[in-house]
Design an enzyme around this catalytic site. Structure first.
Site, PDB file in Angstrom:
ATOM      1  N   CYS A 178       0.865  -1.175   0.000  1.00 16.87           N
ATOM      2  CA  CYS A 178       0.000   0.000   0.000  1.00 16.87           C
ATOM      3  C   CYS A 178       0.907   1.232   0.000  1.00 16.87           C
ATOM      4  O   CYS A 178       1.671   1.436   0.950  1.00 16.87           O
ATOM      5  CB  CYS A 178      -0.883  -0.042   1.244  1.00 16.87           C
ATOM      6  SG  CYS A 178      -1.905   1.419   1.443  1.00 16.87           S
ATOM      7  N   CYS A 226     -10.651  10.475   8.711  1.00 13.39           N
ATOM      8  CA  CYS A 226      -9.317   9.990   8.320  1.00 13.39           C
ATOM      9  C   CYS A 226      -8.205  10.685   9.105  1.00 13.39           C
ATOM     10  O   CYS A 226      -8.131  11.915   9.145  1.00 13.39           O
ATOM     11  CB  CYS A 226      -9.127  10.214   6.816  1.00 13.39           C
ATOM     12  SG  CYS A 226      -7.483   9.819   6.228  1.00 13.39           S
ATOM     13  N   CYS A 266      -6.260   1.165   6.963  1.00 19.06           N
ATOM     14  CA  CYS A 266      -6.749   2.330   6.214  1.00 19.06           C
ATOM     15  C   CYS A 266      -7.057   3.489   7.140  1.00 19.06           C
ATOM     16  O   CYS A 266      -7.760   3.310   8.136  1.00 19.06           O
ATOM     17  CB  CYS A 266      -8.064   2.001   5.530  1.00 19.06           C
ATOM     18  SG  CYS A 266      -7.932   0.884   4.196  1.00 19.06           S
ATOM     19  N   CYS A 278     -10.999  14.533   4.906  1.00 22.88           N
ATOM     20  CA  CYS A 278     -12.156  13.712   5.269  1.00 22.88           C
ATOM     21  C   CYS A 278     -12.192  13.594   6.789  1.00 22.88           C
ATOM     22  O   CYS A 278     -11.161  13.383   7.427  1.00 22.88           O
ATOM     23  CB  CYS A 278     -12.049  12.328   4.627  1.00 22.88           C
ATOM     24  SG  CYS A 278     -11.951  12.423   2.838  1.00 22.88           S
TER      25      CYS A 278
HETATM   26  N1  SAH Z   1      -7.087   9.474  -0.636  1.00 24.10           N
HETATM   27  C1  SAH Z   1      -7.549   8.310  -1.265  1.00 24.10           C
HETATM   28  C2  SAH Z   1      -6.697   7.093  -0.988  1.00 24.10           C
HETATM   29  C3  SAH Z   1      -6.164   6.945   0.415  1.00 24.10           C
HETATM   30  S1  SAH Z   1      -7.323   6.607   1.676  1.00 24.10           S
HETATM   31  C4  SAH Z   1      -9.009   8.055  -0.911  1.00 24.10           C
HETATM   32  O1  SAH Z   1      -9.521   8.716  -0.032  1.00 24.10           O
HETATM   33  O2  SAH Z   1      -9.617   7.217  -1.558  1.00 24.10           O
HETATM   34  C5  SAH Z   1      -7.685   4.881   1.420  1.00 24.10           C
HETATM   35  C6  SAH Z   1      -9.048   4.442   1.929  1.00 24.10           C
HETATM   36  O3  SAH Z   1      -9.071   4.455   3.373  1.00 24.10           O
HETATM   37  C7  SAH Z   1     -10.170   5.353   1.494  1.00 24.10           C
HETATM   38  O4  SAH Z   1     -11.285   4.634   1.027  1.00 24.10           O
HETATM   39  C8  SAH Z   1     -10.494   6.076   2.767  1.00 24.10           C
HETATM   40  O5  SAH Z   1     -11.777   6.623   2.746  1.00 24.10           O
HETATM   41  C9  SAH Z   1     -10.300   5.000   3.801  1.00 24.10           C
HETATM   42  N2  SAH Z   1     -10.197   5.500   5.175  1.00 24.10           N
HETATM   43  C10 SAH Z   1      -9.801   6.705   5.601  1.00 24.10           C
HETATM   44  N3  SAH Z   1      -9.859   6.781   6.958  1.00 24.10           N
HETATM   45  C11 SAH Z   1     -10.299   5.576   7.396  1.00 24.10           C
HETATM   46  C12 SAH Z   1     -10.529   5.014   8.689  1.00 24.10           C
HETATM   47  N4  SAH Z   1     -10.312   5.699   9.800  1.00 24.10           N
HETATM   48  N5  SAH Z   1     -10.955   3.740   8.771  1.00 24.10           N
HETATM   49  C13 SAH Z   1     -11.136   3.011   7.636  1.00 24.10           C
HETATM   50  N6  SAH Z   1     -10.918   3.470   6.392  1.00 24.10           N
HETATM   51  C14 SAH Z   1     -10.504   4.748   6.258  1.00 24.10           C
HETATM   52 FE1  SF4 Z   2      -9.702  11.688   2.570  1.00 22.59          FE
HETATM   53 FE2  SF4 Z   2      -7.781  10.541   3.997  1.00 22.59          FE
HETATM   54 FE3  SF4 Z   2      -8.118   9.838   1.405  1.00 22.59          FE
HETATM   55 FE4  SF4 Z   2      -7.139  12.264   2.082  1.00 22.59          FE
HETATM   56  S1  SF4 Z   2      -6.181  10.269   2.470  1.00 22.59           S
HETATM   57  S2  SF4 Z   2      -8.717  11.843   0.574  1.00 22.59           S
HETATM   58  S3  SF4 Z   2      -8.271  12.752   3.926  1.00 22.59           S
HETATM   59  S4  SF4 Z   2      -9.541   9.508   3.097  1.00 22.59           S
END
Ligand code: SAH
Ligand code: SF4
Length: 345
Positions: free
Chosen positions: A103, A117, A338, A114
Site C-alpha cells: 500500500c 481519516c 486504512c 475527510c
Molecule cells: N485518498 C484516497 C486514498 C487513500 S485513503 C481516498 O480517499 O480514496 C484509502 C481508503 O481508506 C479510502 O477509502 C479512505 O476513505 C479509507 N479510510 C480513511 N480513513 C479511514 C478510517 N479511519 N478507517 C477506515 N478506512 C478509512
Molecule cells: Fe480523505 Fe484521507 Fe483519502 Fe485524504 S487520504 S482523501 S483525507 S480519506
C-alpha cells in the site's frame, strides 16, 4: 544529478541520447534497477567502466530510508520511511496466502480533510515525487528480498496510503508506468494495481480514458448530504458529477467494475434506510462495493459499527444484486490499517 526513477523509459531514451549513450543501454539499466534491484551503477557489470562513470556522474538511484518498522501479529509490516527533507511517510506490506500487496502513499499528509481519516486530520505537507512513490516499492522489495525470494514476490499495489493520488497525478502516472518495469516476476501488471480516490472529478474526467489500473472510489455515503458532512470534497465536486464520471467509465470499460469503498460509521451511514438509498443511487452503474470497517485513531470522533450490522448491510446489497465484500482490516494493532496512517516519527 538527476533521480533516474523519475523518468519513464521513453524519457530515458531521450536523456541517454543527450549524454551520448546508445539506446539499448536503457534496457540494460532498467533491467538492473527494476529486475535486480541494484542501487549503484557500479554494480551493472555488463556496462563498461566509462558508461558506469557517465551514468554515476549524471544520475542516482533513489531509495527512501527505513526509519522504523512495525510488525503486526497478522504478518502486515508497516514502514515509516524517511525522505531526504526529513519528512516521513508510511508504506505497508500486506502478505496474504497467494499474493503480497504494498500500500503506497502519494503525498505527505492530505489536503482533502475527510472527517474520519487520520491522515486528513493531520493536514497536507507536500506531494511525493515519482521516485519517492516508486522508491516505496523498491525499498520494501529490498527489505523482504523480493528480488531473489520468489515467495516474497510483490504481486499487487494499492494506491491507498497517505494522500489523494489525483492531486498528484503527474507523479503518480510516472510511478504507474514504472511499476510495470522488470521481468514478469518483478513488474507489476496494471490489472493488479488499484488506485483509490476521494473523487477529484475534473482529474478523473481527464484520466479515465488513459487509466489502465483498477479504480476505487471512496463513496462512503448514499446521498450528497451525508457525504458532505464527512467528506468536504463533496461540496467541491458534487456526488452527481462523480457518478456521471463513473457511468462514463463503465461505457469506456464495459468489462471492468468500479469499486466503491463504503466505510461504515455508526449512526452516520449504516442504517437499512441508507442501504436502500445506496442501492438506488448506484442503479445502472457496474460496480462492486467494498465495505470497510472504521479504524479508530486518537482524537477521531467517529465510531465503527458492529460486525453483525456490517453483515446485514452486506446482505441487503447482495439481495439487490450488488456484489459487496467486507474488507478485512490488516495491521490494525500497529495502526497500519486504512485511515490510520500518519507520519509521526
Ligand atoms: N485518498 C484516497 C486514498 C487513500 S485513503 C481516498 O480517499 O480514496 C484509502 C481508503 O481508506 C479510502 O477509502 C479512505 O476513505 C479509507 N479510510 C480513511 N480513513 C479511514 C478510517 N479511519 N478507517 C477506515 N478506512 C478509512
Ligand atoms: Fe480523505 Fe484521507 Fe483519502 Fe485524504 S487520504 S482523501 S483525507 S480519506
Amino acid at each position: 544529478m538527476k533521480g533516474i526513477l523519475n523518468f519513464t523509459i521513453e524519457e530515458l531514451k531521450v536523456q541517454f541520447n543527450d549524454i551520448g549513450l546508445v539506446k539499448f543501454r536503457v534496457d540494460q539499466v532498467i533491467d538492473w534497477i527494476y529486475d535486480k534491484g541494484v542501487t549503484s551503477f557500479n554494480q551493472m557489470t555488463n556496462l563498461n567502466f566509462q558508461t558506469q562513470r557517465l551514468l554515476s556522474n549524471n544520475y542516482y538511484i533513489y531509495r527512501p530510508k527505513i526509519s522504523k518498522i512495525n510488525k503486526s501479529v497478522d504478518g502486515t509490516i508497516k514502514f515509516l520511511l524517511l525522505l531526504d527533507d526529513n519528512m516521513t511517510i508510511e508504506t505497508v506490506f500486506i502478505p496474504e496466502n497467494h499474493r503480497n500487496t504494498i500500500c503506497v502513499s502519494t503525498q505527505v499528509g492530505c489536503a482533502v480533510g475527510c472527517k474520519f481519516c487520520n491522515t486528513g486530520y493531520n493536514g497536507f505537507k507536500r506531494n511525493l515525487t515519482a521516485e519517492e512513490i516508486i522508491g516505496q516499492v523498491l525499498v520494501i522489495k529490498d527489505y523482504v528480498d523480493s528480488w531473489c525470494n520468489v515467495a516474497n514476490k510483490i504481486s499487487n499495489i494499492v494506491i491507498m496510503g497517505m494522500g489523494e493520488p489525483l492531486y498528484n497525478w503527474h507523479n503518480v502516472s510516472i510511478a504507474l508506468e514504472n511499476f510495470k518495469l522488470g521481468s514478469e516476476r518483478q513488474g507489476i501488471n496494471h490489472k493488479h494495481i488499484t488506485l483509490s480516490t476521494s473523487g477529484v472529478v475534473p482529474v478523473l474526467e481527464k484520466i479515465i480514458p488513459i487509466l489502465k489500473c483498477n479504480l476505487a472510489i471512496s463513496l462512503h455515503a448514499p446521498n450528497s448530504t451525508v457525504r458532505s458532512t464527512i467528506m468536504p470534497i463533496n461540496d467541491l465536486y458534487h456526488l452527481d458529477s462523480l457518478l456521471a464520471v463513473c457511468r462514463n467509465y463503465n461505457m469506456l470499460y464495459p468489462d471492468k467494475l468500479i469499486t466503491f469503498e463504503y466505510l461504515l460509521l455508526n449512526g452516520v451511514n449504516d442504517s437499512p434506510a441508507m442501504v436502500k438509498q445506496l442501492i438506488k443511487l448506484l442503479h445502472g452503474i457496474k460496480c462492486k462495493i467494498n465495505l470497510i470497517q472504521f479504524n479508530s485513531w486518537a482524537g477521531g470522533k467517529y465510531q465503527g459499527c458492529s460486525s453483525e450490522k456490517m453483515q446485514d448491510f452486506r446482505k441487503l446489497l447482495i439481495k439487490s444484486g450488488i456484489n459487496a465484500t467486507i474488507r478485512h482490516s490488516r495491521g490494525k494493532d500497529i495502526m497500519a490499517a486504512c485511515g490510520q496512517l500518519q507520519s509521526h516519527k
